[in-house]
Write an enzyme that holds these catalytic residues in place. Structure first.
Site, PDB file in Angstrom:
ATOM      1  CB  SER A 128      -0.797  -0.013   1.338  1.00  0.00           C
ATOM      2  OG  SER A 128      -1.511   1.077   1.264  1.00  0.00           O
ATOM      3  CE  LYS A 183      -3.552  -2.427  -0.059  1.00  0.00           C
ATOM      4  NZ  LYS A 183      -3.552  -2.298  -1.495  1.00  0.00           N
ATOM      5  CG  ASN A 187      -7.316  -1.418  -0.440  1.00  0.00           C
ATOM      6  OD1 ASN A 187      -6.240  -1.201   0.362  1.00  0.00           O
ATOM      7  ND2 ASN A 187      -7.364  -1.496  -1.828  1.00  0.00           N
TER       8      ASN A 187
HETATM    9  C1  6PG Z   1      -2.994   1.338  -1.529  1.00  0.00           C
HETATM   10  C2  6PG Z   1      -4.678   1.638  -2.476  1.00  0.00           C
HETATM   11  C3  6PG Z   1      -4.645   1.066  -3.738  1.00  0.00           C
HETATM   12  C4  6PG Z   1      -5.917   0.901  -4.465  1.00  0.00           C
HETATM   13  C5  6PG Z   1      -6.448   2.236  -4.713  1.00  0.00           C
HETATM   14  C6  6PG Z   1      -7.681   2.059  -5.548  1.00  0.00           C
HETATM   15  O1  6PG Z   1      -3.300   0.876  -0.438  1.00  0.00           O
HETATM   16  O2  6PG Z   1      -2.431   1.893  -1.844  1.00  0.00           O
HETATM   17  O3  6PG Z   1      -5.517   1.154  -1.591  1.00  0.00           O
HETATM   18  O4  6PG Z   1      -4.054  -0.206  -3.251  1.00  0.00           O
HETATM   19  O5  6PG Z   1      -5.688   0.331  -5.528  1.00  0.00           O
HETATM   20  O6  6PG Z   1      -6.729   2.971  -3.453  1.00  0.00           O
HETATM   21  O7  6PG Z   1      -8.781   1.641  -5.121  1.00  0.00           O
HETATM   22  P1  6PG Z   1     -10.119   1.966  -5.569  1.00  0.00           P
HETATM   23  O8  6PG Z   1     -10.229   2.020  -7.018  1.00  0.00           O
HETATM   24  O9  6PG Z   1     -10.996   0.841  -5.153  1.00  0.00           O
HETATM   25  O10 6PG Z   1     -10.888   3.382  -4.839  1.00  0.00           O
END
Ligand code: 6PG
Length: 477
Positions: A128, A183, A187
């Site tokens: 992340s 993870k 999210n």
């Molecule tokens: C992270 C984010 C990443 C994720 C985006 C988009 O931890 O770096 O969670 O992994 O891909 O946040 O998520 P959405 O398109 O579902 O909003």
């Protein structure tokens, strides 16, 4: 030369992760399905460290020292399986495949099982922090075998973000799919945090009457206190940004339809399967979905709402403080729900996840990084068997202090017709958990009435059924 690690899949996340390894002194083999990307990386960033560019899968595998550490950074789903199919036959027992994509943990479990038969360690790893995180230090959530972590851990610790106290934001989360599961919940919590911040913004705008620029300042102030976090910080940036083409606040020219790639939805789907109430996270997912139903929204625009009454300037300032309380209390609830889901997943799959170390590695690098997470870490470190974050004395006390304001904010929101699904779900969860009695007793009675589904009694062991259609006497079931 032989490389200590290899990265295949050189889109922005893979490229930045490869650069991060190289900048930390590791020799990195790089590979991409189409060689253009590999060449571009070498031309632009080749000087940053020791790279070995490989054109073919064979060359790539041959470039790696043994046991091989091969990171795949491709789209989750079929592309991941395709890459595994391509590389697995070229590997030998003891080698490691590290999947750094946003894979579903069930896929990770399946892949881990299949590769284990070949003696290959499959390490599903949550990463992340977006592009910047991948380059400068992400929060890293590896699953897979303990043995693979012995070999990989030191490298991951080196390239990861560091918390304020200097600890690397990486830990061996647990076996097989544990890393990707954590993870996924990260999210889900990210969605909830964003939704709650969105509701706070809307209330400050529509109830208190502040402009986006003023709200940006409020968020900046909040960011110096207990809400100190990356998402609050970037919220202030987004809100103060002015659209160059129109001169309007940027937030007013963006279409109000939120998209999603799926990890938040998975968090809720899995929670339903595990029987874990993640109502705040669910509302965040539904809020995005609702926003995207443009036709439905257009058709509903004429529906009646309350007569809106904006606050006076002095009332507005006091209201903003209450919104901060509501936001903070709701945030405690979403993390409570998220950690409950991790605990439930850990039980279900025997992962033995240490919740305190999950909180610890989210302190830096990741999207939900926040000062607050150090306090969650402390709560679990003090009591690893904490039944819920709400049972921690400090958090319980903070909610006790916030609850009057939290309720008042929801009264104001309801009066003004401002939707606050996240704040409301969080409060309902809190009130339901602390309730002496729930109407679930009535639900049980209804189920027994229409379907003889039986119920348990408060005063005696056993299952019972009332003869509703007869003399209404009770029988033991
Ligand atoms: C992270 C984010 C990443 C994720 C985006 C988009 O931890 O770096 O969670 O992994 O891909 O946040 O998520 P959405 O398109 O579902 O909003």
């Amino acid at each position: 030369t032989s490389a200590q690690i290899g990265v295949t899949g050189l889109a922005v996340m893979g490229r930045n992760l490869a650069r991060n390894f190289a900048r930390n002194g590791y020799a990195v083999a790089v590979h991409n399905r189409t060689v253009g990307r590999t060449k571009a990386l070498m031309e632009e960033f080749g000087h940053e460290g020791e790279f070995v560019a490989a054109e073919t899968a064979k060359d790539f595998v041959a470039a790696l020292e043994r046991p091989r550490r091969l990171v795949i950074m491709v789209k989750a789903g079929e592309p991941t399986d395709a890459v595994i199919e391509e590389f697995a036959p070229l590997l030998e027992p003891g080698d490691m495949i590290i999947d750094g994509g946003n894979a579903h943990f069930a896929d990770t479990r399946r892949r881990e099982r299949a590769l284990r038969e070949q003696g290959i360690h499959f390490v599903g790893t949550g990463v992340s922090g977006g592009e910047e995180g991948a380059l400068h230090g992400p929060s890293i959530m590896p699953g897979g075998s303990a043995e693979s972590y012995d070999s990989l851990g030191p490298m991951l610790e080196k390239i990861s973000a560091k918390a304020k106290d200097g600890t690397p934001c990486v830990t061996h989360v647990g076996p097989d799919g544990a890393g990707h599961f954590v993870k996924m919940v990260h999210n889900g919590i990210e969605y909830a945090d964003m939704q709650l911040i969105g509701e706070a913004y809307q209330l400050l705008r529509d109830v208190a009457g502040y402009s986006p620029a003023q709200i940006a300042d409020i968020f900046r102030t909040w960011n110096t206190g207990r809400l100190d976090s990356y998402l609050i910080e970037i919220t202030a940036e987004v809100l103060s940004h002015v659209d160059a083409a129109t001169g309007k606040p940027f937030v007013d020219v963006v279409q109000d339809q939120a998209e999603q790639k799926g990890t938040g939805r998975w968090t809720v789907q899995i929670a339903l399967d595990l029987g874990v109430p993640v109502s705040g996270i669910a509302e965040a997912v539904f809020a995005r979905s609702l926003s995207g139903h443009a036709d439905l929204r257009a058709a509903s625009r004429g529906l009646a709402g309350p007569k809106a009454k904006k606050l006076s300037e002095s009332e507005a300032a006091a209201f903003a403080d209450k919104v901060e309380q509501a936001l903070y209390a709701s945030k405690i609830v979403s993390y409570t729900q998220g950690f409950h889901e991790i605990a439930a997943g850990s039980d279900e799959y025997d992962w033995n996840i240490d919740l305190g170390s999950v909180a610890a590695i989210w302190r830096g690098g990741c999207i939900i990084r926040a000062a607050f997470l150090d306090r969650i870490r402390a709560a679990y470190d003090a009591r690893p068997d904490l039944p819920s974050l709400l049972s921690d004395d400090t958090f319980a006390q903070e909610i006790a202090d916030a609850q009057d304001d939290w309720r008042e904010v929801l009264v104001a929101a309801t009066r003004q017709g401002v939707p606050t699904p996240g704040f409301s779900a969080a409060l309902a969860y809190y009130d339901a958990l602390r309730a002496e009695r729930l109407p679930a007793a009535l639900t049980q009675g209804q189920r027994d009435f229409f379907g003889a589904h039986t119920y348990r009694r408060t005063d005696r062991e056993g299952s019972f059924h009332t003869l509703w259609g007869g003399d209404r006497s009770e029988v033991e079931a």
